[in-house]
Design an enzyme around this catalytic site. Structure first.
Site, short mmCIF file in Angstrom:
data_model
loop_
_atom_site.label_atom_id
_atom_site.label_comp_id
_atom_site.label_asym_id
_atom_site.label_seq_id
_atom_site.Cartn_x
_atom_site.Cartn_y
_atom_site.Cartn_z
CB SER A 35 64.47 29.98 -60.97
OG SER A 35 64.29 28.73 -61.37
CG HIS A 51 70.15 30.39 -54.35
ND1 HIS A 51 69.81 29.04 -54.51
CD2 HIS A 51 70.53 30.49 -53.03
CE1 HIS A 51 69.90 28.53 -53.40
NE2 HIS A 51 70.76 29.22 -52.62
CG ASP A 59 63.27 31.16 -68.91
OD1 ASP A 59 63.50 29.96 -68.83
OD2 ASP A 59 63.15 31.75 -67.89
CG HIS A 111 65.96 29.93 -66.16
ND1 HIS A 111 64.61 30.38 -65.92
CD2 HIS A 111 66.41 29.42 -64.98
CE1 HIS A 111 64.49 29.99 -64.59
NE2 HIS A 111 65.46 29.46 -64.08
#
Length: 428
Positions: free
Chosen positions: A226, A155, A368, A396
């Site tokens: 990310s 994540h 994004d 995003h």
């Protein structure tokens, strides 16, 4: 008439930019002062409540910076008042108190962190491994076939394994894949040690210790979002001989060849848009950021109760829970040592992977506003082998959280396309 119509529009745009610049300068000048004052305040409060302060990153002289994993942005953050020597008398008095022989109270959490059962439950683990969620068809009664593909999901900043288990996991065919979603060190239900610097190496090592080694994984795919993309590239590069594919979603890529401060490129001091303002505050101001975490994270039970009261539900959304499941220490160091510091390693990792013919697929939404579009443009320009997929109308997070089925199908297509080539590579 056309000139008259265009001129006011250009003038208004330039005026808006100028006003925004002046307001940003004023607000962040005020934040410089507040952060300098809080630097002294936290020093004294830490000494009172914990016996002795561990110090901060307001002066480079207090810390050893020999390791290249430690980002220079931890120290080299411009502050008008520190550079002017303002409040120097307080700093000298503060530093003189560091000679105190009082003992630091070693505990699972600092006084400004939450000490509820859910936040310190990780201390009961003797091995110190990460919290890992595993979706494995081998445990399903209606399946006797052992999974042939391992996939590690990583994540992003201030996230957890929920980001994957509540989205893509629901749509991936589990009879073919064994899925691992980790809570990164310092986030979710994973350990949040107060003596860790949360460098890129720390994150990679804990994933190896918590997933690759105990589950005896001999080959795998990796998927990341990310900040997690930087960790995924490092993990994959370290295991380039066995990694099958790397899928990175909205990676914050800043080539090492670019000039200028990495922190300025990632989190410039600006008021608009709101996300950019929040990122700037939490990246530049160590002590203001700690105040935010003290208000939001330490008292998350109160905020969760208020949210439940407002929405009339017994459970609050997992996204809201994830925002508070970290400490300021873990978030601050991960921001600087991974997002800022790891940028200097990205080219090296990408070179290793492309040289090993590892399939790299980049996905990003065209809306994004957190990771700028030049990141994927630069990566594609420097490494043509990287496959780029721009999703129209996605931002995003919605590129994954909203378009779950589409994203899961894309992943399976990527994994399937490289299976034959990887099998030949491994000689199976």
């Amino acid at each position: 008439m056309s000139f008259l119509a265009i001129f006011p529009r250009k003038w208004a745009r330039k005026s808006g930019i100028a006003i925004h610049a002046v307001l940003s300068l004023t607000v962040f000048f005020f934040f410089d002062l507040i952060d300098s004052i809080l630097c002294v305040v936290y020093e004294f409060v830490d000494e009172i409540l914990e016996g002795k302060s561990r110090g901060c990153y307001c002066t480079e002289a207090l810390h050893i910076t020999g390791e290249n994993e430690v980002s220079e942005t931890l120290f080299r953050r411009r502050n008008v008042f520190r550079e002017m020597g303002f409040l120097g008398f307080a700093r000298k008095f503060k530093l003189s108190r560091k000679n105190s022989q009082s003992k630091i109270h070693e505990s699972a959490n600092r006084w400004s962190d939450c000490g509820c059962q859910s936040c310190i439950s990780w201390t009961k683990k003797e091995d110190g491994n990460l919290h890992v969620v595993v979706k494995d068809s081998i445990f399903q009664e209606d399946s006797v076939q052992e999974p042939s593909e391992n996939v590690i999901f990583i994540h992003g900043f201030m996230g957890s394994s929920h980001f994957w288990t509540e989205t893509a996991f629901e749509h991936i065919k589990k009879d073919r894949y064994r899925l691992f979603a980790v809570d990164l060190l310092g986030f979710g239900e994973s350990p949040k040690p107060r003596d860790n610097l949360y460098t890129l190496r720390d994150h990679v090592d804990t994933i190896e210790r918590s997933v690759i080694n105990p589950y005896q994984i001999e080959s795998f795919h990796v998927v990341a979002h990310s900040m997690g993309c930087l960790i995924a590239l490092a993990l994959a590069a370290k295991h380039s001989t066995v990694v099958k594919s790397v899928t990175i979603v909205a990676p914050p890529y800043f080539p090492s060849s670019l000039e200028g401060s990495v922190l300025t490129r990632i989190a410039g001091k600006r008021l608009w848009p709101p996300l950019a303002f929040g990122t700037a505050v939490m990246s530049w101001y160590e002590h203001i950021g700690r105040c935010v975490c003290f208000i939001v994270c330490k008292h998350h039970k109160i905020w969760e109760w208020l949210i439940k009261l407002c929405i009339g539900k017994r459970e609050i959304p997992w996204k809201i829970k994830d925002i508070t499941r970290h400490t300021h220490h873990s978030a601050w160091h991960s921001m600087h040592n991974v997002i800022c510091g790891a940028s200097k390693f990205s080219d090296e990792h990408l070179q290793t992977l492309t040289s090993a013919s590892v399939k790299i697929h980049l996905i990003q939404g065209d809306l994004d506003n957190i990771v700028p579009s030049h990141c994927y443009v630069d990566m594609k320009s420097n490494f043509p082998a990287v496959e780029v997929d721009i999703v129209t109308g996605a931002d995003h997070e919605s590129v994954i959280s909203v378009r779950r089925q589409e994203f899961a199908e894309k992943l399976e297509s990527i994994w399937s396309s490289c299976r034959t080539g990887m099998d030949a590579k491994l000689g199976t």
